[in-house]
Design an enzyme around this catalytic site. Structure first.
Site, short mmCIF file in Angstrom:
data_model
loop_
_atom_site.label_atom_id
_atom_site.label_comp_id
_atom_site.label_asym_id
_atom_site.label_seq_id
_atom_site.Cartn_x
_atom_site.Cartn_y
_atom_site.Cartn_z
N LYS A 147 0.84 -1.20 0.00
CA LYS A 147 0.00 0.00 0.00
C LYS A 147 0.87 1.25 0.00
O LYS A 147 0.59 2.22 -0.71
CB LYS A 147 -0.96 -0.01 1.17
CG LYS A 147 -2.04 -1.05 0.92
CD LYS A 147 -3.19 -0.99 1.87
CE LYS A 147 -4.27 -1.95 1.36
NZ LYS A 147 -4.87 -2.77 2.39
N LYS A 189 -11.09 -4.70 -4.94
CA LYS A 189 -11.96 -3.53 -4.84
C LYS A 189 -11.15 -2.26 -5.06
O LYS A 189 -11.68 -1.25 -5.49
CB LYS A 189 -12.60 -3.45 -3.45
CG LYS A 189 -13.48 -4.60 -3.12
CD LYS A 189 -14.07 -4.42 -1.71
CE LYS A 189 -14.37 -5.73 -1.04
NZ LYS A 189 -13.38 -6.12 -0.03
N LYS A 218 -4.40 -8.91 -9.83
CA LYS A 218 -5.30 -9.50 -8.84
C LYS A 218 -6.63 -8.70 -8.83
O LYS A 218 -6.60 -7.47 -8.80
CB LYS A 218 -4.65 -9.41 -7.45
CG LYS A 218 -5.56 -9.86 -6.34
CD LYS A 218 -5.10 -9.41 -4.96
CE LYS A 218 -6.22 -9.60 -3.99
NZ LYS A 218 -6.57 -8.74 -3.00
P1 ADP Z 1 -10.21 -6.62 -1.91
O1 ADP Z 1 -8.77 -6.82 -2.30
O2 ADP Z 1 -11.10 -6.69 -3.10
O3 ADP Z 1 -10.43 -5.39 -1.08
P2 ADP Z 1 -10.52 -8.05 0.54
O4 ADP Z 1 -9.14 -7.68 0.99
O5 ADP Z 1 -11.67 -7.41 1.26
O6 ADP Z 1 -10.65 -7.85 -1.03
O7 ADP Z 1 -10.68 -9.62 0.62
C1 ADP Z 1 -11.77 -10.36 1.14
C2 ADP Z 1 -11.49 -11.83 0.95
O8 ADP Z 1 -11.46 -12.16 -0.43
C3 ADP Z 1 -10.11 -12.24 1.49
O9 ADP Z 1 -10.20 -13.53 2.05
C4 ADP Z 1 -9.22 -12.21 0.29
O10 ADP Z 1 -8.13 -13.07 0.42
C5 ADP Z 1 -10.19 -12.68 -0.80
N1 ADP Z 1 -9.83 -12.13 -2.11
C6 ADP Z 1 -9.95 -10.86 -2.51
N2 ADP Z 1 -9.57 -10.69 -3.79
C7 ADP Z 1 -9.19 -11.93 -4.22
C8 ADP Z 1 -8.69 -12.42 -5.45
N3 ADP Z 1 -8.53 -11.63 -6.50
N4 ADP Z 1 -8.37 -13.73 -5.54
C9 ADP Z 1 -8.55 -14.55 -4.48
N5 ADP Z 1 -9.03 -14.13 -3.29
C10 ADP Z 1 -9.35 -12.84 -3.14
#
Ligand code: ADP
Ligand code: TRP
Length: 324
Positions: A111, A193, A190
């Site tokens: 980040k 959000k 990846k």
């Molecule tokens: P984001 O990166 O979209 O903000 P979060 O950090 O809130 O997502 O992740 C919520 C859950 O979804 C976590 O368990 C995270 O590991 C999983 N996750 C998020 N994006 C992915 C992805 N592209 N591939 C696999 N798992 C993901």
């Protein structure tokens, strides 16, 4: 029968990466286990400072979970900030966590590398996550691969604490769906959000079609044989297709002569159909937001006594309860 726990940040709209890595495994595990599922709005506060947006995303995430099949009567389902003991435990744990452990966090370093100016909450994010997990004696934590290090930090904190004060915490284990690994977004990075590259679970039809058509692929001529294992489109296709269908597509890639446009059309139809039954339920919930708020309130009431019990033990162990 295990105690399973995981949380999701209401930092945006939930997408198919969230669904396959975390939401779907959690929903499947709810019947034969003790399930603890919550919306981590304190974590989202590290990045969202718009009150309406945070509140809106929190309710939406809860509606998504319920529409997708989470049963709030069966599971423990609540919003993180409705059980305030978590911040109490987070402080206590932070006084037992070395700066070095947090400084090595990949997620924090990524980040910063992206230019985000960190607040103290972002730095101590993994401690709050450890508090989430340890407060409820969780055994297994279903998450995507990117959360692996956060689970290791939780284990380190818990083991250190137990060494100092006795067997206070259960040492949790991450549960990472290996076959899913990291789900790519429409740009091939990846799906996240924060990267504006998501395919959301409850996308409207036109937007879904547009997004699927925009999935980045290589620009090799049609007749050239292609490698399915390096193709984003294929990675998304196999999430929705039956194994036999995936195998057929794999062979067509390797043989050459496949057009990406055709695969995209098929993928769009599969995604739309996959979420159709959930979409109907989601629309119903959208019109009954007060019901959702009361489900969440009840969920916190049902779950909070467990948090109070852990905090009591921790306070006794550390000397914060001063009348012995
Ligand atoms: P984001 O990166 O979209 O903000 P979060 O950090 O809130 O997502 O992740 C919520 C859950 O979804 C976590 O368990 C995270 O590991 C999983 N996750 C998020 N994006 C992915 C992805 N592209 N591939 C696999 N798992 C993901
Ligand atoms: N850090 C997790 C994520 O970004 C969310 C989270 C917060 C979480 N507390 C948790 C996940 C406890 C599992 C258990 O996805």
């Amino acid at each position: 029968m295990s105690r399973i726990l995981s949380g999701i940040q209401p930092s945006g709209t939930l997408h198919i990466g969230n669904y396959f890595a975390m939401m779907k495994p959690m929903i499947e595990l709810q019947y034969n286990n003790e399930l603890f599922c919550f919306i981590v709005n304190y974590h989202a506060l590290t990045s969202i400072h718009d009150p309406r947006l945070l509140a809106h995303n929190t309710l939406n995430a809860a509606m998504d979970f319920i529409a997708l099949g989470l049963d709030p009567d069966k599971a423990h389902f609540w919003v993180q900030a409705d059980i305030p003991e978590v911040t109490e435990l987070s402080w206590i744990l932070s006084c037992h966590t070395g700066m070095g452990l947090l400084e090595r966090s990949h997620s924090y370093k990524d980040k910063i590398a992206k230019g985000i100016i960190p607040n103290a909450g972002l730095f101590t994010y993994p401690v709050l996550m450890a508090a989430d997990i340890l407060l409820f004696n969780a055994e297994l934590v279903p998450v995507g691969k990117d959360q692996k290090q956060h689970l290791e930090i939780t284990r380190d904190i818990a083991q250190h604490f137990n060494q100092m004060y006795g067997e206070i915490f259960v040492i949790p284990e991450a549960m990472i769906p290996e076959d899913i690994a990291v789900i790519p977004g429409i740009d091939g990075q990846k799906m996240s959000k924060s990267y504006n590259n998501t395919i959301n679970i409850f996308e409207d039809e036109t937007t879904l079609k547009k997004k699927v058509m925009r999935i980045v692929t290589d620009s090799q001529p049609l007749e050239v044989p292609k490698n399915p294992d390096t193709c984003n489109l294929f990675a998304l296709y196999k999430l929705f297709a039956e194994p036999e269908k995936t195998q057929i597509l794999r062979e067509r890639y390797l043989k050459g002569g496949i057009g990406y446009g055709e695969v995209k059309k098929e993928l769009f139809a599969m995604i739309w159909e996959y979420f159709a039954p959930f979409r109907a339920k989601r629309e119903l919930l959208e019109n009954n937001k007060h019901d959702i708020a009361s489900i969440l309130k009840k969920g916190a009431e049902k779950t909070r006594p467990l948090a109070i019990e852990t905090i009591k033990r921790v306070k006794e162990a550390t000397g914060l309860k001063y009348l012995i």
